[in-house]
Write a protein that holds these residues in place. Structure first.
Motif, PDB file in Angstrom:
ATOM      1  N   ALA A  82       0.861  -1.183   0.000  1.00  0.00           N
ATOM      2  CA  ALA A  82       0.000   0.000   0.000  1.00  0.00           C
ATOM      3  C   ALA A  82       0.897   1.232   0.000  1.00  0.00           C
ATOM      4  CB  ALA A  82      -0.936   0.007   1.207  1.00  0.00           C
ATOM      5  N   GLU A  83       0.368   2.317  -0.579  1.00  0.00           N
ATOM      6  CA  GLU A  83       1.129   3.559  -0.648  1.00  0.00           C
ATOM      7  C   GLU A  83       0.174   4.750  -0.589  1.00  0.00           C
ATOM      8  OE1 GLU A  83       4.284   5.954  -3.577  1.00  0.00           O
ATOM      9  OE2 GLU A  83       3.534   3.955  -4.123  1.00  0.00           O
ATOM     10  N   LYS A  95      -5.537   4.098   3.465  1.00  0.00           N
ATOM     11  CA  LYS A  95      -5.820   5.076   2.411  1.00  0.00           C
ATOM     12  C   LYS A  95      -5.903   6.500   2.952  1.00  0.00           C
ATOM     13  CE  LYS A  95      -8.274   1.874  -0.644  1.00  0.00           C
ATOM     14  NZ  LYS A  95      -9.548   1.595  -1.370  1.00  0.00           N
TER      15      LYS A  95
END
Length: 582
Positions: A296-297, A338
Protein backbone atom coordinates in the motif's frame (compact mmCIF):
# COMPACT_ATOMS: atom_id res chain seq x y z
CA UNK A 1 33.62 13.55 88.19
CA UNK A 2 29.88 13.55 88.17
CA UNK A 3 28.48 13.50 84.60
CA UNK A 4 25.85 16.00 85.63
CA UNK A 5 28.54 18.57 86.35
CA UNK A 6 29.52 18.99 82.64
CA UNK A 7 29.46 22.57 81.47
CA UNK A 8 28.43 23.85 78.09
CA UNK A 9 32.04 23.70 76.83
CA UNK A 10 32.31 20.09 77.94
CA UNK A 11 29.10 19.24 76.12
CA UNK A 12 30.44 20.68 72.87
CA UNK A 13 33.63 18.65 73.30
CA UNK A 14 31.58 15.52 73.94
CA UNK A 15 29.75 16.08 70.67
CA UNK A 16 33.08 16.36 68.89
CA UNK A 17 34.27 12.88 69.95
CA UNK A 18 32.99 9.85 67.99
CA UNK A 19 30.39 7.68 69.63
CA UNK A 20 31.84 4.45 68.19
CA UNK A 21 34.99 3.19 66.54
CA UNK A 22 35.76 0.96 63.56
CA UNK A 23 34.36 0.90 60.07
CA UNK A 24 30.92 2.41 59.94
CA UNK A 25 28.29 0.95 57.62
CA UNK A 26 26.96 3.46 55.12
CA UNK A 27 23.17 3.53 55.21
CA UNK A 28 20.84 5.43 52.97
CA UNK A 29 17.53 7.04 53.70
CA UNK A 30 15.79 5.58 50.68
CA UNK A 31 12.52 7.37 51.18
CA UNK A 32 14.25 10.72 51.53
CA UNK A 33 16.23 10.16 48.34
CA UNK A 34 13.10 9.18 46.42
CA UNK A 35 11.26 12.20 47.78
CA UNK A 36 14.15 14.37 46.70
CA UNK A 37 13.78 13.10 43.12
CA UNK A 38 10.10 13.98 43.01
CA UNK A 39 9.33 16.36 40.19
CA UNK A 40 8.38 19.83 41.30
CA UNK A 41 6.70 20.58 37.97
CA UNK A 42 4.46 17.53 37.96
CA UNK A 43 1.76 19.48 39.77
CA UNK A 44 1.77 21.95 36.89
CA UNK A 45 0.71 19.20 34.44
CA UNK A 46 -2.70 19.80 32.98
CA UNK A 47 -5.22 17.42 31.54
CA UNK A 48 -5.82 19.47 28.43
CA UNK A 49 -8.21 16.94 26.96
CA UNK A 50 -10.45 16.98 30.01
CA UNK A 51 -10.18 20.72 30.28
CA UNK A 52 -11.20 21.28 26.68
CA UNK A 53 -14.14 18.89 26.91
CA UNK A 54 -15.38 20.63 30.05
CA UNK A 55 -14.77 24.19 28.92
CA UNK A 56 -18.43 25.04 29.50
CA UNK A 57 -18.07 24.41 33.20
CA UNK A 58 -18.25 27.41 35.52
CA UNK A 59 -14.66 28.35 36.33
CA UNK A 60 -15.72 30.39 39.34
CA UNK A 61 -16.88 27.34 41.25
CA UNK A 62 -14.04 26.70 43.67
CA UNK A 63 -15.39 23.32 44.71
CA UNK A 64 -15.27 22.07 41.14
CA UNK A 65 -11.72 23.31 40.81
CA UNK A 66 -10.70 21.42 43.93
CA UNK A 67 -12.35 18.28 42.60
CA UNK A 68 -10.50 18.71 39.29
CA UNK A 69 -7.16 19.00 41.11
CA UNK A 70 -7.91 15.84 43.04
CA UNK A 71 -8.84 14.01 39.86
CA UNK A 72 -5.67 15.24 38.17
CA UNK A 73 -3.47 14.00 40.98
CA UNK A 74 -5.18 10.62 40.87
CA UNK A 75 -4.92 10.34 37.12
CA UNK A 76 -1.28 11.39 37.10
CA UNK A 77 -0.43 8.26 39.07
CA UNK A 78 -1.47 6.21 36.05
CA UNK A 79 1.71 7.26 34.25
CA UNK A 80 5.29 6.96 35.53
CA UNK A 81 6.03 10.70 35.58
CA UNK A 82 5.97 11.60 39.28
CA UNK A 83 9.74 11.33 39.82
CA UNK A 84 12.76 11.83 37.61
CA UNK A 85 16.49 11.18 37.33
CA UNK A 86 18.55 13.76 35.45
CA UNK A 87 21.48 12.54 33.33
CA UNK A 88 23.63 15.21 31.71
CA UNK A 89 26.59 13.57 29.97
CA UNK A 90 26.41 15.19 26.51
CA UNK A 91 27.44 18.61 25.26
CA UNK A 92 24.76 19.01 22.58
CA UNK A 93 21.24 17.87 21.77
CA UNK A 94 20.34 14.26 22.60
CA UNK A 95 18.96 12.87 19.33
CA UNK A 96 18.43 9.19 20.11
CA UNK A 97 17.83 6.98 23.17
CA UNK A 98 17.79 3.22 23.57
CA UNK A 99 17.61 0.69 26.39
CA UNK A 100 18.55 -2.98 26.23
CA UNK A 101 15.70 -5.50 26.73
CA UNK A 102 16.55 -6.00 30.41
CA UNK A 103 16.63 -2.26 31.08
CA UNK A 104 20.07 -2.26 32.73
CA UNK A 105 22.09 -0.49 30.02
CA UNK A 106 21.16 2.93 28.62
CA UNK A 107 22.80 4.37 25.49
CA UNK A 108 22.25 7.90 24.21
CA UNK A 109 23.33 9.50 20.93
CA UNK A 110 23.86 13.17 20.41
CA UNK A 111 24.80 15.89 17.98
CA UNK A 112 28.17 16.03 19.71
CA UNK A 113 28.97 12.91 17.62
CA UNK A 114 29.34 10.56 20.59
CA UNK A 115 27.52 7.66 22.18
CA UNK A 116 27.30 7.62 25.97
CA UNK A 117 26.90 4.28 27.73
CA UNK A 118 25.25 4.29 31.16
CA UNK A 119 24.83 1.40 33.56
CA UNK A 120 22.07 1.82 36.13
CA UNK A 121 23.62 -0.79 38.41
CA UNK A 122 26.86 1.22 38.68
CA UNK A 123 25.30 4.64 39.32
CA UNK A 124 24.39 6.19 42.65
CA UNK A 125 22.49 9.42 43.41
CA UNK A 126 25.81 11.31 43.60
CA UNK A 127 27.58 9.56 40.70
CA UNK A 128 25.22 9.80 37.74
CA UNK A 129 27.57 9.58 34.79
CA UNK A 130 28.41 7.54 31.70
CA UNK A 131 31.01 4.82 32.09
CA UNK A 132 32.12 5.03 28.45
CA UNK A 133 32.02 7.44 25.53
CA UNK A 134 32.28 6.18 21.94
CA UNK A 135 32.66 8.07 18.66
CA UNK A 136 31.26 5.72 15.99
CA UNK A 137 32.62 7.80 13.09
CA UNK A 138 36.28 7.42 14.07
CA UNK A 139 36.63 3.69 14.59
CA UNK A 140 39.76 1.79 13.55
CA UNK A 141 38.10 0.50 10.39
CA UNK A 142 37.15 4.00 9.24
CA UNK A 143 39.58 5.70 6.91
CA UNK A 144 38.37 9.18 7.83
CA UNK A 145 38.85 10.90 11.15
CA UNK A 146 35.80 13.15 10.71
CA UNK A 147 32.99 13.01 13.23
CA UNK A 148 29.30 12.94 12.39
CA UNK A 149 26.09 13.38 14.41
CA UNK A 150 24.22 10.33 15.65
CA UNK A 151 20.92 9.88 13.82
CA UNK A 152 19.74 6.77 15.62
CA UNK A 153 20.90 4.07 18.02
CA UNK A 154 18.73 1.10 18.93
CA UNK A 155 19.40 -2.12 20.85
CA UNK A 156 18.58 -5.46 19.29
CA UNK A 157 15.37 -6.60 21.04
CA UNK A 158 16.45 -10.24 20.74
CA UNK A 159 20.22 -9.95 21.34
CA UNK A 160 21.20 -7.53 24.10
CA UNK A 161 24.85 -7.54 22.97
CA UNK A 162 24.11 -5.79 19.67
CA UNK A 163 23.00 -2.27 18.89
CA UNK A 164 22.48 -0.63 15.52
CA UNK A 165 24.17 2.76 15.20
CA UNK A 166 23.22 5.12 12.36
CA UNK A 167 25.31 8.24 11.82
CA UNK A 168 25.28 10.82 9.04
CA UNK A 169 27.25 8.40 6.84
CA UNK A 170 26.32 5.83 4.16
CA UNK A 171 27.49 2.98 6.39
CA UNK A 172 25.57 1.67 9.39
CA UNK A 173 27.46 -0.12 12.15
CA UNK A 174 26.79 -2.78 14.74
CA UNK A 175 28.32 -2.19 18.17
CA UNK A 176 28.39 -4.36 21.25
CA UNK A 177 26.76 -3.27 24.49
CA UNK A 178 30.23 -2.26 25.71
CA UNK A 179 30.83 0.08 22.77
CA UNK A 180 33.08 -2.19 20.69
CA UNK A 181 32.64 -2.29 16.92
CA UNK A 182 31.32 -5.65 15.66
CA UNK A 183 30.30 -5.00 12.05
CA UNK A 184 30.46 -2.13 9.60
CA UNK A 185 28.29 -2.54 6.53
CA UNK A 186 29.69 -1.82 3.09
CA UNK A 187 29.25 1.40 1.16
CA UNK A 188 27.67 1.27 -2.31
CA UNK A 189 29.05 2.46 -5.61
CA UNK A 190 27.89 6.04 -6.13
CA UNK A 191 28.59 5.90 -9.88
CA UNK A 192 25.93 3.26 -10.56
CA UNK A 193 22.60 4.64 -11.69
CA UNK A 194 20.45 1.64 -10.74
CA UNK A 195 20.24 1.40 -6.96
CA UNK A 196 19.40 -2.29 -7.22
CA UNK A 197 22.95 -3.02 -8.34
CA UNK A 198 24.76 -1.34 -5.47
CA UNK A 199 25.81 -3.38 -2.45
CA UNK A 200 25.01 -0.63 0.06
CA UNK A 201 23.84 2.92 0.55
CA UNK A 202 25.58 5.63 -1.44
CA UNK A 203 24.49 8.59 0.73
CA UNK A 204 23.51 9.41 4.30
CA UNK A 205 21.41 6.97 6.33
CA UNK A 206 18.60 8.65 8.23
CA UNK A 207 16.97 5.86 10.21
CA UNK A 208 17.09 2.16 10.99
CA UNK A 209 15.43 -0.56 13.04
CA UNK A 210 15.61 -4.27 13.82
CA UNK A 211 13.48 -7.12 12.54
CA UNK A 212 10.67 -7.81 15.04
CA UNK A 213 11.36 -11.57 15.26
CA UNK A 214 14.69 -12.35 13.51
CA UNK A 215 17.68 -11.32 15.59
CA UNK A 216 20.07 -11.28 12.61
CA UNK A 217 18.18 -8.84 10.37
CA UNK A 218 17.93 -5.06 10.42
CA UNK A 219 16.83 -2.40 7.93
CA UNK A 220 18.21 1.06 7.17
CA UNK A 221 16.63 3.96 5.30
CA UNK A 222 18.84 6.32 3.31
CA UNK A 223 18.67 9.51 1.33
CA UNK A 224 19.39 7.49 -1.84
CA UNK A 225 15.67 6.55 -1.98
CA UNK A 226 16.27 2.99 -0.78
CA UNK A 227 15.61 0.70 2.14
CA UNK A 228 18.24 -1.97 2.63
CA UNK A 229 17.79 -5.10 4.71
CA UNK A 230 21.03 -6.38 6.24
CA UNK A 231 22.19 -9.63 7.74
CA UNK A 232 24.58 -8.87 10.60
CA UNK A 233 26.63 -11.94 9.62
CA UNK A 234 27.29 -10.57 6.10
CA UNK A 235 28.62 -7.03 5.97
CA UNK A 236 29.75 -7.07 2.32
CA UNK A 237 26.30 -6.75 0.76
CA UNK A 238 22.70 -6.21 1.81
CA UNK A 239 20.28 -9.13 1.90
CA UNK A 240 17.51 -7.25 0.09
CA UNK A 241 17.15 -3.79 -1.37
CA UNK A 242 13.89 -1.84 -1.73
CA UNK A 243 13.98 1.07 -4.17
CA UNK A 244 11.23 3.60 -3.62
CA UNK A 245 10.30 5.21 -6.93
CA UNK A 246 8.78 8.55 -6.10
CA UNK A 247 6.14 9.81 -8.49
CA UNK A 248 6.37 13.29 -7.07
CA UNK A 249 10.11 13.63 -7.74
CA UNK A 250 9.78 13.96 -11.52
CA UNK A 251 11.85 11.97 -14.00
CA UNK A 252 14.58 11.20 -11.46
CA UNK A 253 12.19 9.14 -9.34
CA UNK A 254 14.33 9.54 -6.22
CA UNK A 255 13.53 11.03 -2.87
CA UNK A 256 14.90 10.85 0.65
CA UNK A 257 13.64 8.18 3.02
CA UNK A 258 13.12 9.87 6.37
CA UNK A 259 11.93 7.13 8.74
CA UNK A 260 11.32 3.38 8.85
CA UNK A 261 9.48 1.04 11.24
CA UNK A 262 9.19 -2.75 11.30
CA UNK A 263 6.34 -4.20 13.34
CA UNK A 264 4.84 -7.59 14.11
CA UNK A 265 1.53 -8.34 15.89
CA UNK A 266 1.95 -9.74 19.39
CA UNK A 267 -0.76 -12.29 18.79
CA UNK A 268 1.02 -13.52 15.68
CA UNK A 269 0.62 -12.92 11.99
CA UNK A 270 2.46 -11.24 9.15
CA UNK A 271 4.75 -8.36 10.04
CA UNK A 272 4.80 -5.13 8.07
CA UNK A 273 7.48 -2.71 6.98
CA UNK A 274 6.49 0.96 6.81
CA UNK A 275 8.63 3.89 5.63
CA UNK A 276 8.13 7.63 5.17
CA UNK A 277 9.72 9.77 2.44
CA UNK A 278 10.48 13.43 1.86
CA UNK A 279 7.97 13.60 -0.98
CA UNK A 280 5.20 13.27 1.63
CA UNK A 281 4.39 9.63 0.95
CA UNK A 282 4.08 6.67 3.32
CA UNK A 283 4.74 3.22 1.87
CA UNK A 284 3.99 -0.19 3.37
CA UNK A 285 5.46 -3.55 2.35
CA UNK A 286 5.02 -7.08 3.59
CA UNK A 287 7.69 -7.61 6.22
CA UNK A 288 8.91 -10.91 4.77
CA UNK A 289 8.75 -9.86 1.11
CA UNK A 290 8.61 -9.89 -1.78
CA UNK A 291 9.60 -6.23 -2.00
CA UNK A 292 9.11 -5.64 -5.72
CA UNK A 293 5.86 -3.76 -5.21
CA UNK A 294 4.51 -2.11 -2.05
CA UNK A 295 1.41 -3.51 -0.42
CA UNK A 296 0.00 0.00 0.00
CA UNK A 297 1.13 3.56 -0.65
CA UNK A 298 -0.21 6.96 0.33
CA UNK A 299 1.26 9.69 -1.84
CA UNK A 300 0.10 12.78 0.04
CA UNK A 301 0.20 11.53 3.61
CA UNK A 302 2.06 14.67 4.66
CA UNK A 303 3.03 17.86 2.91
CA UNK A 304 5.68 17.44 0.25
CA UNK A 305 9.26 18.44 1.12
CA UNK A 306 8.58 18.28 4.86
CA UNK A 307 10.54 15.90 7.05
CA UNK A 308 8.44 13.11 8.56
CA UNK A 309 10.81 11.86 11.24
CA UNK A 310 8.28 10.31 13.65
CA UNK A 311 6.96 6.87 12.68
CA UNK A 312 5.87 3.90 14.79
CA UNK A 313 3.69 0.79 14.64
CA UNK A 314 1.40 -0.31 17.49
CA UNK A 315 1.95 -3.55 19.38
CA UNK A 316 -1.00 -5.26 17.65
CA UNK A 317 0.27 -4.22 14.21
CA UNK A 318 -2.96 -2.48 13.24
CA UNK A 319 -2.15 1.18 13.79
CA UNK A 320 0.60 3.42 12.42
CA UNK A 321 1.34 6.83 13.92
CA UNK A 322 3.26 9.52 12.04
CA UNK A 323 4.51 12.95 13.03
CA UNK A 324 5.27 15.13 10.04
CA UNK A 325 7.11 18.32 9.40
CA UNK A 326 3.81 19.93 8.39
CA UNK A 327 2.87 20.37 12.11
CA UNK A 328 0.47 17.43 12.16
CA UNK A 329 0.17 14.04 13.84
CA UNK A 330 -1.80 11.42 11.93
CA UNK A 331 -3.07 7.97 12.89
CA UNK A 332 -3.45 5.29 10.18
CA UNK A 333 -5.10 1.88 10.04
CA UNK A 334 -3.05 -0.75 8.20
CA UNK A 335 -6.21 -2.62 7.18
CA UNK A 336 -7.51 0.48 5.40
CA UNK A 337 -4.34 2.25 4.46
CA UNK A 338 -5.82 5.08 2.41
CA UNK A 339 -6.74 7.98 4.65
CA UNK A 340 -5.90 8.85 8.26
CA UNK A 341 -8.25 7.91 11.05
CA UNK A 342 -7.44 10.99 13.12
CA UNK A 343 -5.42 14.12 12.47
CA UNK A 344 -4.37 16.69 15.05
CA UNK A 345 -2.20 19.77 14.93
CA UNK A 346 1.15 19.57 16.70
CA UNK A 347 4.07 21.96 16.28
CA UNK A 348 6.99 20.23 14.57
CA UNK A 349 10.71 20.55 15.29
CA UNK A 350 11.90 18.31 12.46
CA UNK A 351 13.34 21.23 10.51
CA UNK A 352 15.91 21.75 13.25
CA UNK A 353 16.02 18.23 14.70
CA UNK A 354 15.10 15.65 12.02
CA UNK A 355 15.29 12.73 14.47
CA UNK A 356 12.28 13.95 16.51
CA UNK A 357 10.20 10.82 17.07
CA UNK A 358 6.82 9.60 18.30
CA UNK A 359 6.21 6.28 20.03
CA UNK A 360 3.46 3.94 21.15
CA UNK A 361 3.49 2.76 24.74
CA UNK A 362 4.46 -0.92 25.24
CA UNK A 363 0.79 -1.93 25.49
CA UNK A 364 -0.39 0.45 22.78
CA UNK A 365 -2.75 2.22 25.18
CA UNK A 366 -0.96 5.56 24.83
CA UNK A 367 1.19 7.56 22.45
CA UNK A 368 4.09 9.72 23.68
CA UNK A 369 5.97 12.50 21.93
CA UNK A 370 7.75 15.73 22.73
CA UNK A 371 7.02 19.30 21.79
CA UNK A 372 8.93 22.41 20.78
CA UNK A 373 8.25 23.95 24.20
CA UNK A 374 9.88 21.08 26.11
CA UNK A 375 6.68 19.33 27.22
CA UNK A 376 6.00 15.60 27.18
CA UNK A 377 2.64 14.79 25.56
CA UNK A 378 0.87 11.53 26.39
CA UNK A 379 -1.91 11.11 23.80
CA UNK A 380 -4.98 8.93 23.59
CA UNK A 381 -4.55 6.61 20.57
CA UNK A 382 -8.24 6.80 19.68
CA UNK A 383 -8.62 10.57 19.56
CA UNK A 384 -5.00 11.81 19.70
CA UNK A 385 -6.05 14.19 22.45
CA UNK A 386 -3.52 14.74 25.24
CA UNK A 387 -4.20 12.78 28.39
CA UNK A 388 -1.24 14.37 30.13
CA UNK A 389 1.06 17.26 29.23
CA UNK A 390 3.93 17.71 31.64
CA UNK A 391 6.95 20.01 31.34
CA UNK A 392 10.37 18.37 31.10
CA UNK A 393 12.80 20.97 29.75
CA UNK A 394 10.89 24.22 29.42
CA UNK A 395 12.10 26.36 26.55
CA UNK A 396 14.16 23.55 25.01
CA UNK A 397 12.59 21.17 22.45
CA UNK A 398 12.01 17.57 23.47
CA UNK A 399 13.52 15.44 20.69
CA UNK A 400 13.59 11.76 21.59
CA UNK A 401 11.17 9.76 23.78
CA UNK A 402 11.05 6.12 24.82
CA UNK A 403 8.73 4.08 27.07
CA UNK A 404 10.45 0.93 28.28
CA UNK A 405 8.19 -2.04 28.83
CA UNK A 406 10.05 -3.88 31.59
CA UNK A 407 11.03 -0.83 33.64
CA UNK A 408 7.76 1.05 33.00
CA UNK A 409 9.79 4.25 32.79
CA UNK A 410 9.84 7.05 30.22
CA UNK A 411 13.19 8.34 28.97
CA UNK A 412 13.44 11.67 27.16
CA UNK A 413 16.24 13.48 25.35
CA UNK A 414 16.22 17.24 24.87
CA UNK A 415 17.97 19.87 22.83
CA UNK A 416 19.74 21.20 25.93
CA UNK A 417 21.78 17.95 26.18
CA UNK A 418 19.74 16.61 29.11
CA UNK A 419 18.37 13.09 29.47
CA UNK A 420 15.49 12.64 31.90
CA UNK A 421 14.36 9.26 33.24
CA UNK A 422 10.78 9.56 34.51
CA UNK A 423 9.50 6.92 36.91
CA UNK A 424 6.97 6.22 39.62
CA UNK A 425 8.12 4.41 42.80
CA UNK A 426 4.88 2.45 42.93
CA UNK A 427 4.63 1.55 39.23
CA UNK A 428 8.25 1.32 38.03
CA UNK A 429 10.91 -1.30 38.70
CA UNK A 430 14.68 -1.07 38.31
CA UNK A 431 16.34 1.64 36.27
CA UNK A 432 16.22 5.06 37.91
CA UNK A 433 14.42 3.62 40.92
CA UNK A 434 17.41 1.34 41.58
CA UNK A 435 19.77 4.31 41.42
CA UNK A 436 17.77 6.33 43.92
CA UNK A 437 17.60 3.44 46.41
CA UNK A 438 21.40 3.22 46.72
CA UNK A 439 23.53 4.89 49.32
CA UNK A 440 25.30 8.01 48.07
CA UNK A 441 28.92 7.42 47.15
CA UNK A 442 31.54 9.58 48.80
CA UNK A 443 32.95 11.93 46.22
CA UNK A 444 36.54 11.40 45.12
CA UNK A 445 38.88 13.60 43.17
CA UNK A 446 38.83 11.05 40.35
CA UNK A 447 35.10 11.63 39.95
CA UNK A 448 35.79 15.10 38.59
CA UNK A 449 37.15 14.81 35.04
CA UNK A 450 38.36 18.42 35.16
CA UNK A 451 40.92 17.51 37.81
CA UNK A 452 42.17 14.27 36.30
CA UNK A 453 43.90 13.28 33.10
CA UNK A 454 42.94 10.42 30.83
CA UNK A 455 46.17 8.73 29.73
CA UNK A 456 44.35 6.93 26.94
CA UNK A 457 43.95 10.25 25.14
CA UNK A 458 47.65 11.12 25.40
CA UNK A 459 49.79 13.22 27.71
CA UNK A 460 49.62 16.94 28.05
CA UNK A 461 52.06 19.15 26.21
CA UNK A 462 53.82 20.39 29.34
CA UNK A 463 54.40 16.93 30.79
CA UNK A 464 58.01 15.82 31.35
CA UNK A 465 58.61 12.42 29.78
CA UNK A 466 61.32 10.44 31.58
CA UNK A 467 62.80 7.55 29.53
CA UNK A 468 62.15 4.33 31.38
CA UNK A 469 59.96 6.06 33.94
CA UNK A 470 56.30 5.59 34.73
CA UNK A 471 53.69 7.84 33.08
CA UNK A 472 52.77 10.79 35.22
CA UNK A 473 55.96 10.84 37.36
CA UNK A 474 57.11 14.38 37.83
CA UNK A 475 59.66 14.55 40.64
CA UNK A 476 62.75 16.74 40.95
CA UNK A 477 65.08 13.75 40.53
CA UNK A 478 63.48 12.52 37.33
CA UNK A 479 63.27 15.99 35.83
CA UNK A 480 66.99 16.65 36.67
CA UNK A 481 67.99 13.31 35.16
CA UNK A 482 66.02 14.11 32.05
CA UNK A 483 67.87 17.41 31.59
CA UNK A 484 71.35 15.98 32.45
CA UNK A 485 71.51 12.38 31.24
CA UNK A 486 75.36 12.10 31.54
CA UNK A 487 75.66 13.18 35.16
CA UNK A 488 76.98 10.33 37.31
CA UNK A 489 78.68 8.45 34.44
CA UNK A 490 82.37 7.96 33.67
CA UNK A 491 83.98 8.80 30.33
CA UNK A 492 83.39 5.23 29.12
CA UNK A 493 79.71 5.47 29.95
CA UNK A 494 79.82 3.36 33.13
CA UNK A 495 78.06 4.42 36.27
CA UNK A 496 80.15 5.91 39.09
CA UNK A 497 78.00 4.05 41.55
CA UNK A 498 79.65 0.62 42.09
CA UNK A 499 76.32 -0.89 43.10
CA UNK A 500 74.77 -0.12 39.73
CA UNK A 501 75.49 -2.77 37.07
CA UNK A 502 76.92 -1.78 33.73
CA UNK A 503 74.36 -1.59 30.92
CA UNK A 504 75.99 -2.79 27.68
CA UNK A 505 75.60 -0.65 24.60
CA UNK A 506 72.92 -1.65 22.14
CA UNK A 507 74.22 -2.83 18.74
CA UNK A 508 72.50 -3.95 15.56
CA UNK A 509 73.45 -7.57 16.28
CA UNK A 510 71.69 -7.87 19.59
CA UNK A 511 70.63 -5.93 22.64
CA UNK A 512 74.16 -6.30 24.07
CA UNK A 513 77.67 -6.35 22.60
CA UNK A 514 78.34 -9.88 21.21
CA UNK A 515 81.60 -11.61 22.12
CA UNK A 516 84.29 -12.77 19.68
CA UNK A 517 83.23 -16.39 19.72
CA UNK A 518 79.64 -15.53 18.87
CA UNK A 519 80.73 -13.37 15.94
CA UNK A 520 83.08 -16.03 14.58
CA UNK A 521 80.47 -18.82 14.78
CA UNK A 522 77.32 -17.02 13.70
CA UNK A 523 78.39 -14.20 11.36
CA UNK A 524 79.53 -15.48 7.94
CA UNK A 525 83.01 -14.38 6.69
CA UNK A 526 83.57 -12.45 9.90
CA UNK A 527 87.11 -13.93 10.16
CA UNK A 528 88.18 -12.17 6.97
CA UNK A 529 88.03 -8.84 8.79
CA UNK A 530 91.37 -9.53 10.57
CA UNK A 531 92.99 -11.64 7.82
CA UNK A 532 95.89 -10.46 5.59
CA UNK A 533 94.75 -10.46 1.95
CA UNK A 534 98.25 -11.41 0.69
CA UNK A 535 98.43 -14.41 2.95
CA UNK A 536 94.93 -15.44 1.91
CA UNK A 537 96.01 -15.56 -1.76
CA UNK A 538 99.35 -17.30 -1.19
CA UNK A 539 97.75 -20.25 0.56
CA UNK A 540 96.15 -21.18 -2.74
CA UNK A 541 99.43 -20.87 -4.77
CA UNK A 542 100.55 -24.46 -4.26
CA UNK A 543 97.13 -25.82 -5.14
CA UNK A 544 96.97 -23.75 -8.33
CA UNK A 545 100.44 -25.01 -9.38
CA UNK A 546 99.64 -28.69 -8.93
CA UNK A 547 96.13 -28.58 -10.30
CA UNK A 548 95.86 -25.85 -12.97
CA UNK A 549 92.15 -26.15 -13.42
CA UNK A 550 91.61 -22.83 -15.17
CA UNK A 551 95.05 -22.39 -16.80
CA UNK A 552 95.61 -25.91 -18.13
CA UNK A 553 95.35 -24.76 -21.78
CA UNK A 554 98.39 -22.51 -21.32
CA UNK A 555 100.38 -24.96 -19.27
CA UNK A 556 103.32 -24.88 -21.66
CA UNK A 557 103.29 -21.16 -22.30
CA UNK A 558 102.12 -19.96 -18.89
CA UNK A 559 104.72 -17.68 -17.31
CA UNK A 560 105.96 -18.38 -13.86
CA UNK A 561 104.31 -16.27 -11.19
CA UNK A 562 106.80 -14.33 -9.17
CA UNK A 563 105.52 -12.82 -5.92
CA UNK A 564 107.19 -9.84 -4.43
CA UNK A 565 109.19 -10.33 -1.32
CA UNK A 566 108.71 -8.17 1.74
CA UNK A 567 111.63 -5.91 2.53
CA UNK A 568 113.04 -5.51 5.99
CA UNK A 569 111.52 -2.06 6.35
CA UNK A 570 108.10 -3.32 5.43
CA UNK A 571 108.37 -6.20 7.86
CA UNK A 572 109.28 -3.81 10.64
CA UNK A 573 106.55 -1.35 9.81
CA UNK A 574 104.03 -4.10 9.26
CA UNK A 575 102.70 -2.38 6.19
CA UNK A 576 103.58 -1.82 2.53
CA UNK A 577 105.24 1.37 1.39
CA UNK A 578 103.62 2.87 -1.66
CA UNK A 579 106.02 3.41 -4.55
CA UNK A 580 106.37 6.87 -5.88
CA UNK A 581 105.42 7.09 -9.51
CA UNK A 582 108.05 8.67 -11.67
Amino acid sequence: MDPDEFTVEDESMRNFFPTSFGKQAVTANIQAQIDQSKRKTVNESKRLAAKSSESDRDEDDEDDEDDEDDDDSDEEDEFPVSHELLIKTHDRAVTSISLDPSGSRLVTGSNDCTLKLHDFAAMTPTTVRAFKSVDPSTTKSSASSETHPINQVIFNPHAANQMLVVTALPQAKIFSRDGDLITEFVKGDMYLRDMNNTKGHISEITSGTWHPTNRDLCVTAGTDSTLRIWDVNNKRSQKDVIVHKSRAAGSAGRTRMTAVAWGSPIQGGNNILVAAALDGSIVMWSGEGPYHRPAAEIRDAHTKDTWTGGLDISADGRLVITRGGDDTIKLWDTRKFKSPITTVSHLSTSSQYPTTNIRFSPTGSSIITGSATGHLHILNPATLRPELVTPITLGSPLISVLWHEKLNQIITGSANAETHVLYNPNLSTGGAKTVMTKAPKRRHIDDNPNLTMDLTEGLSGDAIITPGGLPGTNTAATSFAARHPNVGLTASGRSRDPRRPHIPATTPFAKSQPDEKHIREHIPLSSMRDEDPREALLKYAEKAKNDPLFTNAWKDTQPKTIYAELSDDEEEDGREVKKIKR
